[in-house]
Design a protein around this motif. Structure first.
Motif, mmCIF file in Angstrom:
data_model
loop_
_atom_site.group_PDB
_atom_site.id
_atom_site.type_symbol
_atom_site.label_atom_id
_atom_site.label_comp_id
_atom_site.label_asym_id
_atom_site.label_seq_id
_atom_site.Cartn_x
_atom_site.Cartn_y
_atom_site.Cartn_z
ATOM 1 N N GLU A 156 -48.578 51.860 23.102
ATOM 2 C CA GLU A 156 -49.993 51.844 23.342
ATOM 3 C C GLU A 156 -50.058 50.296 23.500
ATOM 4 O OE1 GLU A 156 -51.902 54.052 23.811
ATOM 5 O OE2 GLU A 156 -51.059 55.850 22.645
ATOM 6 N N CYS A 157 -49.396 49.431 23.102
ATOM 7 C CA CYS A 157 -49.587 47.972 23.135
ATOM 8 C C CYS A 157 -48.798 47.165 24.194
ATOM 9 C CB CYS A 157 -49.589 47.498 21.536
ATOM 10 S SG CYS A 157 -50.545 48.509 20.549
ATOM 11 N N CYS B 131 -49.469 46.016 27.775
ATOM 12 C CA CYS B 131 -50.149 45.044 28.228
ATOM 13 C C CYS B 131 -49.830 43.598 27.317
ATOM 14 C CB CYS B 131 -51.805 45.085 27.791
ATOM 15 S SG CYS B 131 -52.487 46.345 28.870
ATOM 16 N N HIS B 132 -48.715 43.544 26.597
ATOM 17 C CA HIS B 132 -48.499 42.518 25.684
ATOM 18 C C HIS B 132 -46.877 42.312 25.890
ATOM 19 C CE1 HIS B 132 -52.390 41.506 24.073
ATOM 20 N NE2 HIS B 132 -52.568 42.930 23.890
ATOM 21 N N LYS C 83 -51.383 38.504 26.225
ATOM 22 C CA LYS C 83 -50.110 37.260 25.787
ATOM 23 C C LYS C 83 -48.884 38.216 25.463
ATOM 24 C CE LYS C 83 -52.995 34.999 23.436
ATOM 25 N NZ LYS C 83 -53.510 34.136 22.723
ATOM 26 N N LYS D 22 -48.743 37.131 14.177
ATOM 27 C CA LYS D 22 -49.705 36.791 13.017
ATOM 28 C C LYS D 22 -49.148 36.719 11.689
ATOM 29 C CE LYS D 22 -53.427 38.224 16.102
ATOM 30 N NZ LYS D 22 -54.185 36.774 16.457
ATOM 31 N N HIS E 83 -59.820 44.258 18.649
ATOM 32 C CA HIS E 83 -59.595 44.036 20.014
ATOM 33 C C HIS E 83 -60.766 43.915 20.876
ATOM 34 C CE1 HIS E 83 -56.864 44.659 23.570
ATOM 35 N NE2 HIS E 83 -56.148 44.472 22.857
HETATM 36 C C1 HEC Z 1 -55.263 47.290 28.825
HETATM 37 C C2 HEC Z 1 -54.273 46.347 28.402
HETATM 38 C C3 HEC Z 1 -54.054 45.926 26.881
HETATM 39 C C4 HEC Z 1 -53.648 47.039 25.915
HETATM 40 C C5 HEC Z 1 -53.219 48.275 26.133
HETATM 41 C C6 HEC Z 1 -53.701 46.335 24.635
HETATM 42 N N1 HEC Z 1 -54.103 44.969 24.878
HETATM 43 FE FE1 HEC Z 1 -54.233 43.574 23.376
HETATM 44 N N2 HEC Z 1 -55.150 42.298 24.858
HETATM 45 C C7 HEC Z 1 -55.329 42.586 26.098
HETATM 46 C C8 HEC Z 1 -55.947 41.268 26.631
HETATM 47 C C9 HEC Z 1 -56.292 41.283 28.247
HETATM 48 C C10 HEC Z 1 -56.279 40.443 25.630
HETATM 49 C C11 HEC Z 1 -56.804 39.034 25.696
HETATM 50 C C12 HEC Z 1 -55.891 38.078 26.106
HETATM 51 C C13 HEC Z 1 -54.924 37.820 25.223
HETATM 52 O O1 HEC Z 1 -55.248 37.042 24.031
HETATM 53 O O2 HEC Z 1 -53.628 38.135 25.265
HETATM 54 C C14 HEC Z 1 -55.765 40.986 24.454
HETATM 55 C C15 HEC Z 1 -55.689 40.464 23.161
HETATM 56 C C16 HEC Z 1 -54.959 40.954 22.132
HETATM 57 C C17 HEC Z 1 -54.825 40.129 20.909
HETATM 58 C C18 HEC Z 1 -55.505 38.907 20.459
HETATM 59 C C19 HEC Z 1 -54.231 37.832 20.887
HETATM 60 C C20 HEC Z 1 -54.383 36.963 19.651
HETATM 61 O O3 HEC Z 1 -53.401 35.671 19.846
HETATM 62 O O4 HEC Z 1 -55.289 36.790 18.908
HETATM 63 C C21 HEC Z 1 -54.290 40.926 19.893
HETATM 64 C C22 HEC Z 1 -53.854 40.910 18.710
HETATM 65 C C23 HEC Z 1 -53.849 42.233 20.701
HETATM 66 N N3 HEC Z 1 -54.527 42.277 21.806
HETATM 67 C C24 HEC Z 1 -53.163 43.490 20.054
HETATM 68 C C25 HEC Z 1 -53.203 44.590 20.778
HETATM 69 C C26 HEC Z 1 -52.625 45.868 20.098
HETATM 70 C C27 HEC Z 1 -52.110 45.840 18.684
HETATM 71 C C28 HEC Z 1 -52.701 46.814 20.967
HETATM 72 C C29 HEC Z 1 -52.286 48.302 21.030
HETATM 73 C C30 HEC Z 1 -52.990 48.795 20.062
HETATM 74 C C31 HEC Z 1 -53.112 46.293 22.404
HETATM 75 N N4 HEC Z 1 -53.410 44.897 22.105
HETATM 76 C C32 HEC Z 1 -53.232 46.883 23.582
HETATM 77 C C33 HEC Z 1 -55.070 43.723 26.732
HETATM 78 C C34 HEC Z 1 -54.376 44.909 26.223
#
Ligand code: HEC
Length: 109
Positions: free
Chosen positions: A40-41, A44-45, A52, A59, A73
């Motif tokens: 799930e994560c 995009c990460h 990012k 963390k 989120h």
């Molecule tokens: C559809 C794309 C997408 C998905 C799927 C996704 N993220 Fe993100 N997420 C992003 C974007 C865009 C940001 C804002 C930019 C960044 O900080 O990376 C973000 C930001 C974050 C941040 C903040 C980064 C920071 O340094 O504080 C975290 C933590 C995070 N996501 C965790 C998760 C987790 C855990 C999952 C799975 C449950 C997840 N993300 C799934 C796109 C996604």
């Protein structure tokens, strides 16, 4: 006078709202969490993706707890809204267990 159904309804509503607030990292299944995190994560990460690059070590334990209970989120709320509370708890547990200041910090996953 409130009837019994109204009282029971209010009690259930209160129980649910308390339940969702007390979501510290305990009781989740970290194995399932790791699998869910990859599924799930990571899309995009990872390097060169929309978000990012993230690993459990990005963390600390308390930062992960804060992220899952307060931030939720907010950069893309739809991501968390699409997951069940149980799945989020499992993912939180996996990240918490391998956080930067945990016993077993991990960059994998
Ligand atoms: C559809 C794309 C997408 C998905 C799927 C996704 N993220 Fe993100 N997420 C992003 C974007 C865009 C940001 C804002 C930019 C960044 O900080 O990376 C973000 C930001 C974050 C941040 C903040 C980064 C920071 O340094 O504080 C975290 C933590 C995070 N996501 C965790 C998760 C987790 C855990 C999952 C799975 C449950 C997840 N993300 C799934 C796109 C996604």
């Amino acid at each position: 006078m409130m009837n019994i159904y109204v009282k029971v309804g209010i009690a259930i509503a209160i129980a649910f709202s308390l339940g969702s607030q007390v979501m510290a990292a305990e009781g989740g299944n970290p194995k399932k969490g790791k699998h869910l995190y990859k599924k799930e994560c990571k899309a995009c990460h990872s390097a060169n993706s929309e978000g990012k690059e993230l690993t459990p070590m990005t963390k600390t334990m308390s930062q992960w707890d804060r992220f899952f209970t307060r931030d939720m989120h907010k950069a893309k709320p739809a991501v968390f809204e699409a997951l069940s509370e149980k799945d989020l708890k499992d993912i939180q547990q996996f990240l918490y267990d391998h956080a930067a200041d945990s016993d077993q910090p991990a960059t994998c996953g």
